[in-house]
Design a protein around this motif. Structure first.
Motif, PDB file in Angstrom:
ATOM      1  N   ALA A 137       0.829  -1.209   0.000  1.00 34.03           N
ATOM      2  CA  ALA A 137       0.000   0.000   0.000  1.00 34.03           C
ATOM      3  C   ALA A 137       0.861   1.255   0.000  1.00 34.03           C
ATOM      4  O   ALA A 137       0.589   2.229  -0.720  1.00 34.03           O
ATOM      5  CB  ALA A 137      -0.917  -0.018   1.212  1.00 34.03           C
ATOM      6  N   THR A 138       1.895   1.261   0.804  1.00 30.79           N
ATOM      7  CA  THR A 138       2.769   2.439   0.886  1.00 30.79           C
ATOM      8  C   THR A 138       3.510   2.645  -0.425  1.00 30.79           C
ATOM      9  O   THR A 138       3.753   3.778  -0.851  1.00 30.79           O
ATOM     10  CB  THR A 138       3.770   2.253   2.040  1.00 30.79           C
ATOM     11  N   LYS A 139       3.865   1.539  -1.088  1.00 31.53           N
ATOM     12  CA  LYS A 139       4.556   1.649  -2.367  1.00 31.53           C
ATOM     13  C   LYS A 139       3.679   2.353  -3.406  1.00 31.53           C
ATOM     14  O   LYS A 139       4.180   3.160  -4.206  1.00 31.53           O
ATOM     15  CB  LYS A 139       4.938   0.253  -2.842  1.00 31.53           C
ATOM     16  N   LYS A 140       2.375   2.067  -3.401  1.00 26.33           N
ATOM     17  CA  LYS A 140       1.447   2.732  -4.336  1.00 26.33           C
ATOM     18  C   LYS A 140       1.319   4.206  -4.007  1.00 26.33           C
ATOM     19  O   LYS A 140       1.225   5.064  -4.898  1.00 26.33           O
ATOM     20  CB  LYS A 140       0.085   2.060  -4.281  1.00 26.33           C
ATOM     21  N   LEU A 141       1.309   4.545  -2.695  1.00 21.86           N
ATOM     22  CA  LEU A 141       1.198   5.951  -2.292  1.00 21.86           C
ATOM     23  C   LEU A 141       2.419   6.753  -2.741  1.00 21.86           C
ATOM     24  O   LEU A 141       2.293   7.920  -3.100  1.00 21.86           O
ATOM     25  CB  LEU A 141       1.051   6.039  -0.778  1.00 21.86           C
ATOM     26  N   ILE A 142       3.598   6.091  -2.724  1.00 23.31           N
ATOM     27  CA  ILE A 142       4.801   6.784  -3.178  1.00 23.31           C
ATOM     28  C   ILE A 142       4.704   7.083  -4.658  1.00 23.31           C
ATOM     29  O   ILE A 142       5.128   8.152  -5.134  1.00 23.31           O
ATOM     30  CB  ILE A 142       6.048   5.936  -2.853  1.00 23.31           C
ATOM     31  N   LEU A 152       8.491   3.855   3.430  1.00 24.08           N
ATOM     32  CA  LEU A 152       8.488   2.582   2.699  1.00 24.08           C
ATOM     33  C   LEU A 152       9.617   1.685   3.207  1.00 24.08           C
ATOM     34  O   LEU A 152       9.448   0.472   3.378  1.00 24.08           O
ATOM     35  CB  LEU A 152       8.638   2.843   1.202  1.00 24.08           C
ATOM     36  N   GLN A 153      10.800   2.262   3.474  1.00 29.35           N
ATOM     37  CA  GLN A 153      11.938   1.484   3.968  1.00 29.35           C
ATOM     38  C   GLN A 153      11.659   0.894   5.351  1.00 29.35           C
ATOM     39  O   GLN A 153      12.052  -0.238   5.647  1.00 29.35           O
ATOM     40  CB  GLN A 153      13.184   2.362   4.002  1.00 29.35           C
ATOM     41  N   ALA A 154      10.943   1.655   6.181  1.00 28.11           N
ATOM     42  CA  ALA A 154      10.612   1.150   7.513  1.00 28.11           C
ATOM     43  C   ALA A 154       9.650  -0.031   7.419  1.00 28.11           C
ATOM     44  O   ALA A 154       9.806  -1.038   8.139  1.00 28.11           O
ATOM     45  CB  ALA A 154      10.000   2.277   8.351  1.00 28.11           C
TER      46      ALA A 154
END
Length: 372
Positions: A137-142, A152-154
């Motif tokens: 999900a965070t990858k899509k937000l980026i 994303l790294q965390a």
């Protein structure tokens, strides 16, 4: 007296002188003949006496034969593998194989309690799914510039931690069962059923006796005679003989003993025997010309050399150093002698090198234990 009478008298005296001279010559010759008889008889008797005083020995003409050279050494029998099976996780020992049990590779030989590890694995699987979802999900937000790269790294670190936890729990569950890495026999149990086992504790000892390995240590002077795959005979205590072959020759000598470790592999499927016994290993190396003798013929000279007594053409004894190349049940095979030689087989007195002797043939019944 007339002149004629004097002449007759001189002639008669001349004849008497001649007769006396002849008589004296005859007496002298007779005396010399008689004396010479005594002299020659004395010399003959002396010669015969000297000859009769020579020690008699039984001599056999020996011809060298081509025999297989052998290297015989004492060694020990070891198993092909001797394994200590250790626990790789913690838990109570629920099952363990009996000592002496024969097992095949892959058989379960001990089992630890799982406890709540299945629950822990279910939780770990859920953590992995949640961490994977958050990461996606965070990858899509980026991609939409709605989140930072650091976030994303965390989340990626959390995902890897969740995966590591799942692998650890899965590893513990899989290792609650201890399986035999090879086929063999359970030699002993270090922990009894019901005891608690920690990771690293010894649980069982497994012995693989097929094949067996005979270990010998070969001197530097002999190691050049050996090659891989040479046939060998291994004699065990109790008279059992097994056939094997050279399977390993150490490439370097032991620094303490200066000997080379050599292994002989012995098949042990049919009528198996245990390991750990002493053994006599005999390896046929090469062929050599040697004479067959009795062990009783072996002598040791002042220099400590081993040899035998032989007879030369002048019937004089000679100490001939030899090397034992092969030992059979009733005889030795030795090298170091001429191809054809006269061996002293029997003597009634101690002989020294260079001593004159009277050789006689070996009695026909000598082999039956009769003496000369």
């Amino acid at each position: 007296m007339t002149s004629s009478s004097c002449g007759s008298l001189h002639k008669q005296q001349g004849r008497i002188s001649s007769s006396r001279a002849v008589f004296i010559a005859i007496v002298t010759l007779v005396f010399l003949w008689i004396a010479s008889g005594f002299i020659f008889r004395g010399d003959t008797e002396k010669t015969n006496a000297t000859k009769s005083n020579l020690p008699s020995v039984a001599v056999r003409n020996s011809q060298a034969q081509l025999v297989a050279r052998e290297l015989t050494l004492n060694g020990e029998i070891r198993p092909n593998q001797q394994l200590n099976i250790r626990a790789r996780t913690d838990g109570m020992l629920e099952m363990i194989a009996d000592s002496g049990a024969e097992v095949s590779q892959g058989d379960v030989i001990a089992k630890l309690s799982i406890d709540d590890r299945e629950v822990q694995r279910t939780q770990a699987e859920a953590q992995v799914k949640k961490a994977q979802s958050d990461f996606n999900a965070t990858k899509k937000l980026i991609e939409q510039n709605l989140s930072s790269q650091s976030q994303l790294q965390a989340l990626e670190a959390q995902l890897e931690a969740a995966r590591a936890q799942l692998r650890r729990i899965t590893f513990d569950i899989e290792n609650t069962e201890l399986t035999a890495p090879v086929s063999g026999v359970i030699n002993q149990r270090f922990i009894e059923q019901g005891a608690y086992v920690s990771a690293g504790n010894q649980v069982l000892e497994l012995i693989d006796n097929d094949p067996l390995i005979a270990i010998i240590n070969v001197q530097q002077s002999q190691i050049h005679r050996l090659k891989l795959n040479m046939p060998a005979t291994v004699k065990l205590i109790g008279g059992t003989d097994r056939q094997g072959q050279v399977s390993f020759i150490a490439p370097i000598a032991d620094p303490q003993t200066r000997t080379f470790r050599v292994e002989i592999t012995i098949p042990n499927q049919n009528d198996p025997i245990p390991s750990g016994m002493s053994a006599e290993v005999t390896i046929e190396t090469n062929n050599v010309k040697a004479h067959k003798i009795s062990a009783a013929q072996i002598k040791i000279d002042a220099a400590g050399r081993m040899g035998v007594l032989t007879i030369n053409d002048n019937n004089e004894t000679r100490f001939s150093p030899v090397t034992v190349e092969r030992a059979d049940v009733n005889a030795l095979w030795v090298s170091g002698l001429d191809d054809e030689t006269r061996l002293v087989i029997i003597s009634h007195s101690s002989l020294t090198a260079g001593q004159k002797v009277t050789p006689k043939p070996v009695p026909a019944d000598y082999d039956k234990g009769e003496e000369l």
